[in-house]
Scaffold this active site. Structure first.
Site, short mmCIF file in Angstrom:
data_model
loop_
_atom_site.label_atom_id
_atom_site.label_comp_id
_atom_site.label_asym_id
_atom_site.label_seq_id
_atom_site.Cartn_x
_atom_site.Cartn_y
_atom_site.Cartn_z
N GLU A 252 3.40 -11.47 5.27
CA GLU A 252 4.54 -11.58 4.36
C GLU A 252 5.77 -10.89 4.94
OE1 GLU A 252 5.43 -10.64 -0.36
OE2 GLU A 252 4.43 -9.16 0.89
N ARG B 176 5.02 1.39 5.97
CA ARG B 176 6.23 0.57 5.83
C ARG B 176 7.43 1.23 6.50
NH1 ARG B 176 5.69 -0.71 -0.67
NH2 ARG B 176 3.42 -1.06 -0.63
#
Length: 479
Positions: free
Chosen positions: A167, A96
């Site tokens: 997402e 991330r």
């Protein structure tokens, strides 16, 4: 400052060529080969068609572990024992943050130990072929769930690997997740992601995109969450995305949650272009959970009932072990089955909740005011408008760590447990909306015999984990 305009094909290709050199697996990405792989997948693995054709809410958990075989085993268990209709692959924290070397070290450590050294699946490190092995091993469509401000390489690898849902978004994966990224930066990064999805759509492979609706997950007023969903949906549509799942996180008052989900669908269909298929996803409670698993199952059950009444297209489930962190596969499956049981028992009942229509009108009025402010700030350009609206405080998100948000908005629950605005900051809402919120919070304060103060906010943040909905004075401890 970025503008809301489609990224040119040559620019998409140039950026993709640069990104391939960020990590060696990026060089495995071949767009034409990826199209052929997607076309080889059976209908049951095609995310958008499965979601968009469902006649009742589909259930999807969160789940991700570092090693490929363990991830396959975990998702097969949730598919077979939990009855998941859709599956996730939750990405690890190093990925991330685009720290692929640290993710590689964690993956190696996980392979050589019985303990997981990462909190998710490092898809970029696994590369295209491992992602395809994962997709081949399961009978259910899979989505990439992460939290990445710059998800460009992750999107390239996972979409080439066969995932058909991705997402996140430039606001929902910036404001709640990170401190130092500017909105201009993340909007630019996500224009690449959305244009890549649009390029797949142009070749007949529809990639579902899902902005992250819960935002900070802590008492987010519905209108703020919905406005963010609409902005991210509009930005994605400009880049050619044709399947959008707009999200909303449960606040706990059933009337308000049902009204919000209905407003989300109505406003999504109104604001987004006709060539975009709009679906909705309901996230079960994202705040603190009770430490007791029986009470935690009660929180999950309330989410199931809410979903049965509101009928979103998808529900993101929780487990009774949320309090302790990453749940076991057994607890994760139990959360799925608990939600399914509540939906199956409730969905055919004709439940008419008083106050839903009035609450929906209030949510839609507030959302429209926020969207109008964004439009004014950008002279019709949604990208520039949302950046300037956040800079001015006309748009804001409570409890956000990001420097891009003023953080001046504070929520609290009213006497019925609905989330209202206690501090407005410079949020662009009409005076009549402010009056409703102030009056509702005033009624609660009067009942509890205390002044309206930040203590109400603090009490409400902890209330559900303490076994309540409203953090009433003297009632914050579970019985």
């Amino acid at each position: 400052m970025p503008r809301d305009q489609r990224l040119a094909g040559e620019e998409l290709q140039r950026l993709a060529n640069e990104l391939r050199d960020e990590w060696h697996t990026g060089r495995e990405v071949d767009f034409e080969e990826a199209i052929a792989f997607h076309e080889s997948l059976p209908a049951g693995k095609q995310f958008a068609p499965v979601l968009e054709s469902a006649d009742q809410p589909l259930l999807q958990p969160r789940a991700g572990v570092p090693c490929l075989e363990a991830q396959i085993e975990l998702l097969q268990y949730l598919e077979q024992q939990g009855g998941a209709d859709l599956l996730p692959t939750t990405i690890d924290s190093y990925t991330r943050d685009n720290e692929y070397e640290k993710a590689e070290e964690g993956l190696a450590a996980s392979r050589n130990s019985d303990e997981d050294a990462l909190n998710g699946f490092p898809a970029v490190n696994h590369g295209v072929e491992d992602c395809r092995r994962l997709v081949r091993a399961l009978d259910t469509p899979i989505e990439v769930r992460h939290g990445t401000p710059d998800a460009r390489l992750l999107a390239m690898v996972t979409l080439a690997g066969g995932f058909q849902s991705f997402e996140g978004g430039p606001i929902s994966y910036n404001i709640p997740y990170t401190k130092g990224h500017s909105l201009a930066e993340t909007i630019t990064h996500w224009q690449f992601v959305d244009r890549l999805c649009g390029a797949y759509a142009e070749r007949g492979v529809v990639v579902n995109r899902e902005p992250f609706g819960p935002l900070t997950g802590t008492l987010v007023p519905p209108a703020i969450a919905i406005a963010v969903m609409l902005v991210e949906g509009l930005l994605a549509a400009t880049q050619g995305v044709r399947s959008l799942t707009l999200g909303y996180g449960q606040v706990g008052n059933v009337v308000q949650d049902v009204a919000a989900l209905r407003a989300l669908r109505a406003l999504g269909e109104e604001y987004l272009p006709d060539d975009v298929t709009v679906t909705t996803v309901f996230h079960e409670w994202m705040g603190g959970f009770p430490p007791d698993e029986a009470r935690a199952s009660g929180v999950i059950g309330l989410g199931g009932v809410t979903a049965a009444v509101a009928r979103p297209d998808k529900v993101i489930t929780k487990s009774p072990q949320e309090f302790q962190g990453v749940p076991t596969k057994e607890a994760n499956a139990a959360g799925l089955r608990t939600t399914r049981q509540l939906i199956d028992m409730t969905i055919e009942q004709d439940i008419d909740l008083a106050g839903v229509d009035e609450e929906q009108r209030l949510i839609e009025q507030t959302t429209r005011a926020l969207m109008d402010a964004i439009d004014r700030h950008g002279d019709g350009d949604v990208a520039q408008g949302v950046i300037r609206a956040f800079e001015s405080g006309a748009m804001d998100v409570p409890f956000a760590p990001s420097d891009a948000a003023a953080g001046a908005v504070l929520p609290a629950r009213d006497d019925d447990g609905r989330v209202r605005l206690f501090e407005f900051g410079d949020l662009a809402v009409p005076d009549e909306v402010r009056e409703v919120h102030e009056n509702k919070l005033g009624q609660r304060a009067e009942r509890e015999g205390r002044a309206q103060s930040f203590q109400m906010v603090a009490d409400d943040v902890d209330a559900i984990s303490d076994g309540k909905l409203i953090g009433r004075r003297g009632e914050t401890d579970a019985d």
